[in-house]
Design an enzyme around this catalytic site. Structure first.
Site, PDB file in Angstrom:
ATOM      1  N   SER A  89      63.432 112.558  36.340  1.00 25.03           N
ATOM      2  CA  SER A  89      64.803 112.736  35.853  1.00 25.03           C
ATOM      3  C   SER A  89      65.457 114.048  36.232  1.00 25.03           C
ATOM      4  CB  SER A  89      64.832 112.576  34.327  1.00 25.03           C
ATOM      5  OG  SER A  89      64.587 111.238  33.973  1.00 25.03           O
ATOM      6  N   SER A 103      67.479 110.842  34.841  1.00 25.69           N
ATOM      7  CA  SER A 103      68.450 110.774  33.770  1.00 25.69           C
ATOM      8  C   SER A 103      69.306 112.028  33.621  1.00 25.69           C
ATOM      9  CB  SER A 103      67.721 110.521  32.437  1.00 25.69           C
ATOM     10  OG  SER A 103      66.825 111.577  32.135  1.00 25.69           O
ATOM     11  N   LYS A 120      71.865 119.262  28.933  1.00 28.49           N
ATOM     12  CA  LYS A 120      71.787 117.801  28.970  1.00 28.49           C
ATOM     13  C   LYS A 120      71.967 117.225  27.569  1.00 28.49           C
ATOM     14  CE  LYS A 120      68.555 114.263  30.717  1.00 28.49           C
ATOM     15  NZ  LYS A 120      67.253 114.077  31.406  1.00 28.49           N
TER      16      LYS A 120
END
Length: 480
Positions: free
Chosen positions: A179, A155, A80
């Protein structure tokens, strides 16, 4: 031979170890697929093709020379874009860091690479991870492969989309308010928010930043077994993280093979306080039957959270404002940026509105939010004294179009940015939570459910999630 992009990480690792597949061929196939398909979903921010190919060649030499190989040897992985891979840019989804290149690896990256995994790129995220959908001013929005015009969640939306579009077999996510679980639901993949501290997060200058609300790093994958292998690699104490948990000896891969016929499962379709669309309820109601098919006892419950959903969300925003205000202080003091002044126009409007233009949080408000958090924690702990697991929907809705946010769920008005999630209570409590694909709604969009375990019982979560996967496999649901 089966196409490489469809294979699980565990199978790839096994075939590479046995000499049946070449790490170079695997990485080449993954990079080719990313190149061909990434425009569909915008999952990847940066692709590290040259670095990955060099690592694959080294991995192939290790196989040929008969060296000791790690459990993920030669397996491609995505990281990420909130986290660092040495020599690779980390944008944090912000134009403030569009050209920022990391000096060193985050600890979990070191562990994955030590286990033989090969980083093939960085996945998209909202600015500084502040959002439940994935969109930013650097790369734009990420869509679910089931319908790229609709959100992938956030996210860790880039990770979820990359997995569901079969661009990579495994990916890393992080979770401060849902997330990992939100994109897992929107993209029909599996993820686990491990117990707080299970995977260390070494933050500086503030080593204590992840405490309120609890932030977790964890694995995301298309199979529970793949996530379990990742967790085996990523978990374990680190002296740089004051909250990291000691190794309790759990074999996470072994947990996926455990029967669950002695487990008592509590099922709540709404946690007693959240609106949930009927389409989501119907899918999760059906999916819960998989626990019974696997031998567990399931009982429908109405949890006693003892506060309103508005109270939970207000407490979350109280904590989040303090956390991200501190982030902006760090941008000024450490990086010499001016997010409150000259650099303000580089920020997304939602970041400005949520943090910079909101009222400052007082210490009294912060401590009142802690009382709400305690009430939520007590409600979860009390329920899990009677049951081994709690199962709920992850979201109250299915994925929605980019640029839109739900203002109403099942006829109930909700706060658009986060009012459609059922995830925040477990960032207050720190319990381990599996994000399990529940199935597809009538419109063909994925629905997810949360499997919440007792404190530090990550193995139980993996065992139950794997049992659901065996009873109701989701591997064939991904769109081509």
């Amino acid at each position: 031979m089966t196409e490489i992009h469809t294979l699980s990480a565990t199978r790839l690792a096994r075939e590479i170890r046995n000499g049946d597949r070449s790490p170079v061929a695997v990485v080449d196939a993954v990079l080719d697929r990313i190149d061909a398909r990434n425009d569909r979903t915008n999952a990847f921010v940066t692709v590290t093709a040259d670095r990955a190919r060099e690592d694959a060649q080294a991995a192939e030499r290790a196989v040929e020379e008969g060296r000791s190989l790690g459990p993920l040897h030669g397996v491609p992985v995505a990281v990420k874009d909130l986290d660092d891979v040495a020599g690779v840019r980390t944008t944090f989804g912000s134009r403030l860091f569009e050209n920022n290149v990391a000096d060193e690896d985050d600890e979990f990256v070191r562990r994955l690479e030590a286990a033989g995994a090969i980083v093939v790129g960085k996945t998209n995220t909202p600015e500084f991870g502040l959002g439940c959908t994935t969109d930013n001013l650097v790369l734009g929005p990420t869509g679910t492969p089931f319908d790229p015009s609709k959100v992938a969640g956030g996210s860790s939306g880039g990770a979820g989309a990359a997995l569901a579009d079969q661009l990579v077999p495994i990916a890393q996510g992080s979770d401060t308010g849902g997330s990992i679980r939100t994109p897992a639901s929107c993209c029909g993949v599996f993820g686990i928010k491990p117990s707080f501290g299970r995977v260390p997060r070494v933050n500086r200058p503030d080593a204590f930043a992840d405490h309120t609300p609890f932030s977790h790093t964890g694995p995301m994958a298309r199979t529970v077994a793949d996530a379990a292998v990742m967790l085996d690699v990523m978990a374990g104490p680190d002296p740089g993280d004051p909250f990291s948990l000691p190794d309790d000896g759990t074999d996470y891969v072994g947990a996926t093979e455990r029967p669950i016929d002695d487990m008592q499962v509590a099922y709540s379709p709404d946690l007693g306080i959240y609106p949930v669309d009927q389409a989501v309820r119907d899918v999760v109601d059906g999916a819960v039957g998989a626990f019974e098919d696997a031998g567990a006892t399931v009982e429908r419950v109405d949890p006693d959270i003892d506060c309103e959903r508005e109270d939970v969300l207000h407490a979350f925003y109280t904590f989040a404002k303090v956390r991200w205000e501190s982030l902006f202080d760090n941008l000024e003091e450490v990086h010499g940026l001016d997010p409150r002044g000259a650099d303000r126009d580089l920020l997304r409007p939602v970041t400005v509105e949520t943090i910079l233009e909101s009222d400052p949080v007082t210490t009294r408000e912060y401590k009142r939010a802690d009382v709400t958090r305690t009430t939520v924690y007590d409600g979860v702990v009390d329920l899990l004294r009677e049951y081994d697991l709690l199962v709920t929907p992850t979201l109250g809705v299915t994925p929605f179009p980019h640029g839109e946010h739900p203002t109403e769920v099942d006829g109930v008005e909700v706060e658009p940015l986060r009012g459609w999630l059922l995830t925040q209570p477990f960032n207050f409590s720190g319990h381990p939570v599996g994000a399990v694909p529940a199935g597809l709604a009538d419109d063909g969009l994925p629905v997810g459910m949360q499997v919440v375990g007792r404190r530090h019982a990550d193995g139980d979560v993996l065992a139950a999630s794997a049992a659901v996967e065996r009873e109701r496999p989701w591997a064939d649901a991904y769109p081509e």
